[in-house]
Design an enzyme around this catalytic site. Sequence first.
Site, PDB file in Angstrom:
ATOM      1  N   ALA A 145      34.940  50.911  36.672  1.00 14.84           N
ATOM      2  CA  ALA A 145      34.839  50.224  35.376  1.00 14.84           C
ATOM      3  C   ALA A 145      33.342  49.447  35.533  1.00 14.84           C
ATOM      4  CB  ALA A 145      35.816  49.536  34.707  1.00 14.84           C
ATOM      5  N   ALA A 174      36.608  47.833  28.768  1.00 21.14           N
ATOM      6  CA  ALA A 174      36.439  48.454  29.961  1.00 21.14           C
ATOM      7  C   ALA A 174      35.354  48.193  30.848  1.00 21.14           C
ATOM      8  CB  ALA A 174      37.060  49.918  29.982  1.00 21.14           C
ATOM      9  N   CYS A 175      34.470  49.080  30.761  1.00 19.79           N
ATOM     10  CA  CYS A 175      33.292  49.009  31.488  1.00 19.79           C
ATOM     11  C   CYS A 175      32.335  47.920  31.229  1.00 19.79           C
ATOM     12  CB  CYS A 175      32.491  50.308  31.501  1.00 19.79           C
ATOM     13  SG  CYS A 175      33.564  51.661  32.141  1.00 19.79           S
ATOM     14  N   VAL A 176      32.105  47.648  29.845  1.00 17.51           N
ATOM     15  CA  VAL A 176      31.238  46.536  29.666  1.00 17.51           C
ATOM     16  C   VAL A 176      31.896  44.978  29.875  1.00 17.51           C
ATOM     17  CG1 VAL A 176      30.220  45.284  27.636  1.00 17.51           C
ATOM     18  CG2 VAL A 176      30.026  47.548  27.642  1.00 17.51           C
ATOM     19  N   THR A 179      31.712  44.574  33.713  1.00 15.77           N
ATOM     20  CA  THR A 179      30.528  44.338  34.207  1.00 15.77           C
ATOM     21  C   THR A 179      30.052  42.819  33.770  1.00 15.77           C
ATOM     22  OG1 THR A 179      29.615  46.612  33.970  1.00 15.77           O
ATOM     23  CG2 THR A 179      28.053  44.813  33.948  1.00 15.77           C
TER      24      THR A 179
END
Length: 240
Positions: A145, A174-176, A179
């Site tokens: 992610a 998730a991924c944002v 990060t």
Amino acid sequence: MSDVDTKELDRLLQEAFDTATKLYKERGFQRRVGFGKRPALVSVDLANAWTRPGNPFTCDQEKMDNEIIPGMQKLLTAFRAAGLPVIHVTTAYEITDRNADFTDMGLWHNKIPVDVVDIRDTELWAIDSRIAPVEGEYTLLKKRASSFHGTELAGILRANNVDTILVTGVTACACVRQTVCDGIADGFRTIAVKECIGDRVPGAVAWNLFDIDAKFGDVHTVDECVAYIDSLAAQKIAAE
């Protein structure tokens, strides 16, 4: 979900945010991390499997076409004019057999259909042509992610003296989010660009941006971010 339901959800979320904001401010949350001196744009998973219709990972197409892509185009114009680093992040897997004894999917395929993003199908994980990388920009392939987890991102940013990351892309939940969380943990000033972050389900963007702004980074509009980039260029000219 109908338009009426979506509006009601937004209203209820705003009520919850207003209450939570009061509590957070009383307890010292929602402080500002602020913009730094040298930013990079980190665009997360704005590749065809997420930006175009017909894929399990497809995100809200109305927001994608009318907010995220136009907002990204404005940011890219500003970053390119200022000669600042741009990193396009995407996701794909080489061993997509869910029954394989060994796979680069880890265990994630037991929760979500990452096996559909096969590295051999380059069109799926290619960055959307409307915001395609140009010469001098880096495309980073991740497996998890977070754009930081198990990748070269932090090293690249530090080597280029970056102290601030403007994060865009999908998905908010998730991924944002991962990060942004890993970004501030690694010592970068984290800015989430409001109009350039999307998801698949109603409410996910609003909730995650509120929570990020309270704990992990600052949420700013595209126009605020462009003004910041322009101000850096003006400072550079004034110093010369």
